[in-house]
Design an enzyme around this catalytic site. Structure first.
Site, mmCIF file in Angstrom:
data_model
loop_
_atom_site.group_PDB
_atom_site.id
_atom_site.type_symbol
_atom_site.label_atom_id
_atom_site.label_comp_id
_atom_site.label_asym_id
_atom_site.label_seq_id
_atom_site.Cartn_x
_atom_site.Cartn_y
_atom_site.Cartn_z
ATOM 1 C CE LYS A 27 -1.799 1.628 4.043
ATOM 2 N NZ LYS A 27 -1.564 3.042 4.308
ATOM 3 C CG ASN A 28 2.190 2.618 3.547
ATOM 4 O OD1 ASN A 28 1.034 2.938 3.225
ATOM 5 N ND2 ASN A 28 2.522 2.337 4.788
ATOM 6 N NE ARG A 97 0.307 12.074 6.717
ATOM 7 C CZ ARG A 97 0.478 13.254 7.280
ATOM 8 N NH1 ARG A 97 -0.553 13.905 7.769
ATOM 9 N NH2 ARG A 97 1.674 13.779 7.363
ATOM 10 C CB CYS A 121 -5.021 6.041 11.016
ATOM 11 S SG CYS A 121 -5.347 4.643 9.961
ATOM 12 N NE ARG A 126 -0.810 10.112 10.204
ATOM 13 C CZ ARG A 126 -0.999 9.059 9.410
ATOM 14 N NH1 ARG A 126 -2.132 8.438 9.421
ATOM 15 N NH2 ARG A 126 -0.036 8.680 8.587
ATOM 16 N N PRO A 127 0.260 16.318 11.413
ATOM 17 C CG PRO A 127 2.050 17.383 12.418
ATOM 18 C CD PRO A 127 1.169 16.179 12.537
ATOM 19 C CB ILE A 128 0.606 18.519 6.116
ATOM 20 C CG1 ILE A 128 -0.229 19.807 6.204
ATOM 21 C CG2 ILE A 128 -0.285 17.295 6.125
ATOM 22 C CD1 ILE A 128 -1.078 20.039 4.961
ATOM 23 C CG ASP A 129 4.959 20.593 10.440
ATOM 24 O OD1 ASP A 129 4.342 19.506 10.451
ATOM 25 O OD2 ASP A 129 6.025 20.744 11.041
ATOM 26 C CG LEU A 130 7.991 18.069 8.809
ATOM 27 C CD1 LEU A 130 8.367 16.665 9.267
ATOM 28 C CD2 LEU A 130 9.118 19.054 9.111
ATOM 29 C CG ASP A 310 2.898 1.381 9.541
ATOM 30 O OD1 ASP A 310 3.138 1.607 8.353
ATOM 31 O OD2 ASP A 310 2.562 2.272 10.351
ATOM 32 C CB ILE A 332 6.536 6.802 14.759
ATOM 33 C CG1 ILE A 332 7.823 5.981 14.721
ATOM 34 C CG2 ILE A 332 6.277 7.540 13.443
ATOM 35 C CD1 ILE A 332 9.088 6.772 14.466
ATOM 36 N NE ARG A 402 -7.599 4.168 5.282
ATOM 37 C CZ ARG A 402 -6.932 5.099 5.960
ATOM 38 N NH1 ARG A 402 -7.335 5.434 7.163
ATOM 39 N NH2 ARG A 402 -5.856 5.669 5.461
#
Ligand code: EPZ
Length: 424
Positions: A27-28, A97, A121, A126-130, A310, A332, A402
Site C-alpha cells: 500500500k505504502n 493521508r 488514521c 498528523r500535521p503536514i508542516d514538513l 506499523d 513515531i 483500507r
C-alpha cells in the site's frame, strides 16, 4: 464512521495457522507511485497493485484531476494525459493521508494545486508542516485556508533542504516536487523507508535523475519531462509482518511465498526474541511460531531500519497471548495504542501511559465483541481473535480494508475460521 452489521467480521479462534500465503503489493509503495504517474502526460502501469480502499481513493482523486484509470487483474493503468485540473475536493482528500503528496506532483506538472486537508488514521495529530516546508523552500507560495491548501509556483527551483525532522511523506513530497524542478535539489535528513527507495526506482524508470535514495541525503537533478512508468509494486512488508504475527499469535507455522527481501530485519529480530523461528529457503520465508512464549522486556518503534511503527499493534496482539510482562514504547505517533482497551476486553491486561504500554499477556484470551478504530489496530484485533478461544466479532472492518487486500481470505486459507459477514 458509523459501524453497521455489514461492516464486521466474525472469527472463531484457537487453531494454529498452517500453510503458505502470498503477500499483496505494498500500500505504502503503491500510493506514492500513483502520485508519481501524474508527472507523465500519458499512460503508466503499476503491476501487482493491491485492490484496497486507499488505492481506490487515490484513483478517484487522480480522476478528479482528469486522469483515466483501468485495471487488468491487479495491474493498474493510469492515463494522465488529460490530468490538467488542479483542484481536489476535501471530501476525497479527507479520506486518507497520502493525498497530500499529490501537491508536489501537481506543482511539478501544472505549477499549481488546491486540495482539501488530508485525512488518515486517528493515530496522532498528523500535521503536514514538513510537506509545506519543503514546497516553500522550492519556491511555492502556499495558502493554508479553511481546511484547504493551495500552492502555486511558476517553476519549482532546486535547492538544498534540511528537514527539521525526518518524515516518510515529506521526503516523498520533496522527491515528487524536485524531479521536474529547475536545477538540483539536495534533500537532507530524509526518511530511509523502503517505500522511498521504490518510489525513486519507479521515477528513475520514468527518466528522473536521482541518487542516494535509502540514505539520509537524496540528490535530484530536475529534468524537462518524464516518460511513462511501468513497474511491479513490491510486496507489502507490513502485510508480511502482520501475517508472521498471526502465525506467532496462534503458535502456527506458515510459509510466505514472496517475502519482501531485507525489509523486515528489525521485526525478525524481535520475532526470534519472543521465541519465533524463521528461515529463508529458495526465496520463501518459513516462520514457525510454535515456540513463541517469551515476553519482551522492552521494544521501541523507530524510523527505518528500526522496528516499524506499523507493526507495533500486530506485535501487541502477539504479546497479549504471552504470559509475563512486555513493554512497548511508540516513538513515531502520539496515539497508537487504541488497541489496548479492546485486548483487555479479551482477557489481556494492557496498561498505557503516554508513549508506553505494558502488556501482561494471557495464554487463553477469550473471544468477544471488539471494535477497530484504525487500520493496523484493526488487523491486530483479527490476530488476537484467531488466537482467542471462542468467537469474536470485530466491528469497523472497513478500517482494515483500507490496507489489506485479502486478509480474511488469506487467514482462511491458512486454516483460520473467519467469516466476512456480508461485506463484499
Ligand atoms: C507513512 O506515513 C505511512 N503512510 C505510515 O503508514 C507509517 O506509519 C509512517 O509513514 C511512518 O513509517 C504511508 O506511507 C501512506 P511520517 P507518514 O510523515 O508519511 C510527524 C499505515 O498504517 N509529521 O513519517 O504520514 C507525524 O505526525 C500508515 O500504513 C510531522 O510532524 O509518516 C509523525 O509523528 C500509518 N509533520 C512522524 O512525523 C509532517 O509534516 C512520522 O510521520 C509530517 C509528519
Amino acid at each position: 464512521m458509523g459501524v453497521n452489521s455489514m461492516d464486521e467480521i466474525r472469527v472463531t479462534g484457537g487453531k494454529p495457522l498452517r500453510g503458505s500465503v502470498s503477500v499483496q503489493g505494498s500500500k505504502n509503495a503503491a500510493l506514492p507511485m500513483m502520485a508519481a504517474s501524474l508527472l507523465h502526460r500519458g499512460v503508466s502501469v503499476l503491476r501487482g497493485c493491491p485492490k484496497i480502499a486507499d488505492v481506490y481513493c487515490m484513483e478517484e482523486i487522480l480522476k478528479e484531476l482528469g486522469a483515466s484509470t483501468w485495471w487488468r487483474g491487479n495491474d493498474l493503468y493510469l492515463d494522465c494525459a488529460g490530468a490538467d485540473r488542479t483542484e481536489v475536493p476535501g471530501d476525497k482528500t479527507g479520506k486518507m493521508r497520502s493525498s497530500v503528496i499529490l501537491l508536489g506532483a501537481m506543482l511539478g506538472r501544472n505549477r499549481k494545486g488546491l486540495m482539501g486537508y488530508p485525512g488518515g488514521c486517528v493515530i496522532g495529530r498528523r500535521p503536514i508542516d514538513l510537506h509545506l516546508y519543503v514546497l516553500k523552500k522550492m519556491g511555492a507560495s502556499i495558502a493554508d485556508g479553511e481546511g484547504y491548501i493551495s500552492a502555486v509556483c511558476p517553476r519549482l527551483a532546486g535547492t538544498e533542504i534540511l528537514f527539521p525532522k525526518s518524515s516518510v511523506g515529506a521526503t516523498e513530497q520533496g522527491i515528487l516536487a524536485a524531479v521536474l524542478a529547475e536545477g538540483e535539489t539536495v534533500l537532507c535528513r530524509c526518511a530511509c523507508e523502503p517505500e522511498i527507495v521504490w518510489l525513486c526506482r519507479y521515477l528513475k524508470k520514468m527518466g528522473a535523475k536521482i541518487q542516494g535514495e535509502g540514505s539520509r541525503e537524496i540528490r535530484i537533478q530536475g529534468v524537462e519531462t518524464l516518460s511513462g512508468g511501468d513497474m511491479k509494486v513490491p510486496a507489502d512488508r507490513i502485510a508480511a509482518g502482520t501475517y508472521l504475527c498471526a502465525a506467532a499469535a496462534t503458535r502456527g507455522k506458515i510459509v510466505i511465498e514472496n517475502p519482501p527481501e531485507g525489509e523486515l530485519d528489525a521485526f525478525l529480530q524481535v520475532y526470534r526474541k519472543i521465541g519465533g523461528q524463521y528461515e529463508g529457503k529458495s526465496g520463501k520465508l518459513i516462520a514457525d511460531g510454535s515456540g513463541v512464549r517469551f515476553p519482551l522486556p522492552f521494544l521501541e518503534t523507530e524510523e527505518y531500519p528500526g522496528f516499524p511503527t506499523d507493526l507495533q499493534s500486530p506485535l501487541m496482539a502477539v504479546l497479549a497471548t504471552i504470559p509475563g510482562e512486555s513493554h512497548i514504547r511508540e516513538n513515531i505517533f502520539e496515539d497508537r495504542f487504541k488497541l489496548a482497551g479492546e485486548l483487555n476486553k479479551m482477557g489481556a491486561s494492557v496498561a498505557v501511559s503516554g508513549r508506553d504500554a505494558w502488556i501482561r499477556g494471557n495464554a487463553s484470551l477469550s473471544g468477544c465483541e471488539v471494535k477497530a478504530e484504525e487500520l493496523r489496530g484493526g488487523a491486530a484485533l483479527i490476530l488476537a481473535a484467531l488466537a482467542a478461544q471462542g468467537s469474536t466479532v470485530i466491528k469497523g472492518y472497513s478500517f482494515v480494508r483500507r490496507g489489506y487486500e485479502h486478509i480474511c481470505r488469506d487467514f482462511a486459507a491458512l486454516g483460520g475460521i473467519i467469516e466476512d459477514t456480508g461485506t463484499t
